[in-house]
Design a protein around this motif. Structure first.
Motif, PDB file in Angstrom:
ATOM      1  N   ALA A  40       7.471 -22.464  13.751  1.00  0.00           N
ATOM      2  CA  ALA A  40       7.826 -23.526  12.805  1.00  0.00           C
ATOM      3  C   ALA A  40       7.531 -23.033  11.400  1.00  0.00           C
ATOM      4  CB  ALA A  40       7.044 -24.799  13.105  1.00  0.00           C
ATOM      5  N   LEU A  41       8.516 -23.148  10.505  1.00  0.00           N
ATOM      6  CA  LEU A  41       8.358 -22.672   9.133  1.00  0.00           C
ATOM      7  C   LEU A  41       8.722 -23.789   8.163  1.00  0.00           C
ATOM      8  CD1 LEU A  41       9.672 -20.180  10.994  1.00  0.00           C
ATOM      9  CD2 LEU A  41       9.291 -18.955   8.855  1.00  0.00           C
ATOM     10  N   PHE A  63       5.668 -12.431  18.456  1.00  0.00           N
ATOM     11  CA  PHE A  63       6.482 -12.369  17.249  1.00  0.00           C
ATOM     12  C   PHE A  63       6.012 -11.178  16.415  1.00  0.00           C
ATOM     13  CE2 PHE A  63       6.592 -16.938  18.308  1.00  0.00           C
ATOM     14  CZ  PHE A  63       7.972 -17.136  18.359  1.00  0.00           C
ATOM     15  N   GLY A  64       6.792 -10.104  16.477  1.00  0.00           N
ATOM     16  CA  GLY A  64       6.458  -8.932  15.690  1.00  0.00           C
ATOM     17  C   GLY A  64       6.754  -9.160  14.209  1.00  0.00           C
ATOM     18  N   ARG A  68       9.257 -11.966  12.541  1.00  0.00           N
ATOM     19  CA  ARG A  68       8.729 -12.962  11.607  1.00  0.00           C
ATOM     20  C   ARG A  68       9.432 -12.853  10.252  1.00  0.00           C
ATOM     21  NH1 ARG A  68       2.343 -14.158  12.629  1.00  0.00           N
ATOM     22  NH2 ARG A  68       2.362 -13.973  14.910  1.00  0.00           N
ATOM     23  N   SER A  69       9.666 -11.624   9.822  1.00  0.00           N
ATOM     24  CA  SER A  69      10.364 -11.426   8.561  1.00  0.00           C
ATOM     25  C   SER A  69      11.789 -11.959   8.630  1.00  0.00           C
ATOM     26  CB  SER A  69      10.367  -9.939   8.196  1.00  0.00           C
ATOM     27  OG  SER A  69      11.110  -9.726   7.000  1.00  0.00           O
ATOM     28  N   PHE A  70      12.450 -11.723   9.778  1.00  0.00           N
ATOM     29  CA  PHE A  70      13.824 -12.193   9.952  1.00  0.00           C
ATOM     30  C   PHE A  70      13.885 -13.718   9.906  1.00  0.00           C
ATOM     31  CE2 PHE A  70      16.917 -13.913  13.003  1.00  0.00           C
ATOM     32  CZ  PHE A  70      18.102 -13.561  12.363  1.00  0.00           C
ATOM     33  N   LEU A  71      12.993 -14.391  10.649  1.00  0.00           N
ATOM     34  CA  LEU A  71      13.010 -15.854  10.678  1.00  0.00           C
ATOM     35  C   LEU A  71      12.639 -16.437   9.304  1.00  0.00           C
ATOM     36  CD1 LEU A  71      11.386 -16.570  14.170  1.00  0.00           C
ATOM     37  CD2 LEU A  71      13.809 -16.639  13.537  1.00  0.00           C
ATOM     38  N   GLN A  77      17.139 -18.501   3.260  1.00  0.00           N
ATOM     39  CA  GLN A  77      18.574 -18.647   3.046  1.00  0.00           C
ATOM     40  C   GLN A  77      19.006 -20.103   3.212  1.00  0.00           C
ATOM     41  OE1 GLN A  77      20.164 -15.797   5.824  1.00  0.00           O
ATOM     42  NE2 GLN A  77      20.082 -14.110   4.347  1.00  0.00           N
ATOM     43  N   CYS A  78      18.392 -20.784   4.158  1.00  0.00           N
ATOM     44  CA  CYS A  78      18.682 -22.216   4.325  1.00  0.00           C
ATOM     45  C   CYS A  78      18.259 -22.990   3.074  1.00  0.00           C
ATOM     46  CB  CYS A  78      17.958 -22.766   5.553  1.00  0.00           C
ATOM     47  SG  CYS A  78      18.605 -22.170   7.123  1.00  0.00           S
TER      48      CYS A  78
END
Length: 213
Positions: A40-41, A63-64, A68-71, A77-78
């Protein structure tokens, strides 16, 4: 709520940790078959945390750093997309308000022009009656004053009439009722028209104008 309150991302890699840290959410996700890994971010718009984007997985996982960086990048971006949508909505609202104000201005100008024109009609008619009924100009001082007064009033009424006509023309142009048609013309003709329009004011004030066409 924890993510919204703290602003820190939540990374849950096992079902046990999920159930321990978020039991109510875990119960719902377990019923849907997504009771294992969870992330959750916080979603931040204009510096304020407004929502949470959550990712659920049907299996345990670690979560590597890359994931984590991708999410995190996906959430950023959202945020940018939502910010652009908000700005677009504000611009559209501002444009609508500006267009409404412009329409109101045009309607006001049209109404003002008509209201100004109404008293000019009897004034012009009265001046015409004076012109016809006054005796011819002679040496009598009173008659001379009357004639000069009538002439000055007539010039001012004509001037005001032209201003009102221009005001109405602007209103019609802005509302799309008049389209300007451009054409070539002789400059000497335009100058002659301008001089003829200004001649009463020049004569009234005793100015001398020299024109070389």
């Amino acid at each position: 709520f924890r993510v919204l309150r703290t602003g820190e991302a939540l990374w849950i890699e096992t079902a046990e940790a999920y159930e321990r840290l978020a039991p109510q959410v875990y119960a719902k996700q377990k019923a849907a078959g997504r009771e294992h890994a969870f992330a959750a971010l916080p979603l931040t718009i204009e510096g304020e945390r407004t929502a949470v984007i959550a990712f659920s997985f049907p299996i345990n996982r670690r979560f590597g750093e890359d994931e984590r960086s991708f999410l995190t990048t996906l959430v950023r971006q959202c945020e940018q997309a939502l910010e652009r949508a908000r700005l677009y909505a504000q611009q559209r609202e501002a444009r609508g308000q500006a267009e409404a104000a412009s329409r109101a201005k045009d309607e006001f100008l049209a109404m003002l022009g008509h209201e100004l024109r109404n008293p000019l009609v009897p004034l012009a008619a009265g001046l015409e009656v004076l012109r016809v009924k006054l005796p011819p100009e002679g040496s009598d001082d009173a008659q001379a004053v009357l004639h000069r007064t009538r002439a000055a009033m007539e010039r001012q009424v004509n001037h005001l009439t032209r201003l009102v006509d221009d005001l109405l023309d602007v209103s019609r142009i802005n509302s799309g009722k008049i389209a300007l048609r451009k054409e070539r013309g002789e400059l000497r003709d335009r100058v002659s028209q301008a001089v003829a329009t200004s001649r009463p004011l020049l004569d009234e004030r005793g100015h001398t104008l020299t024109v070389d066409l």
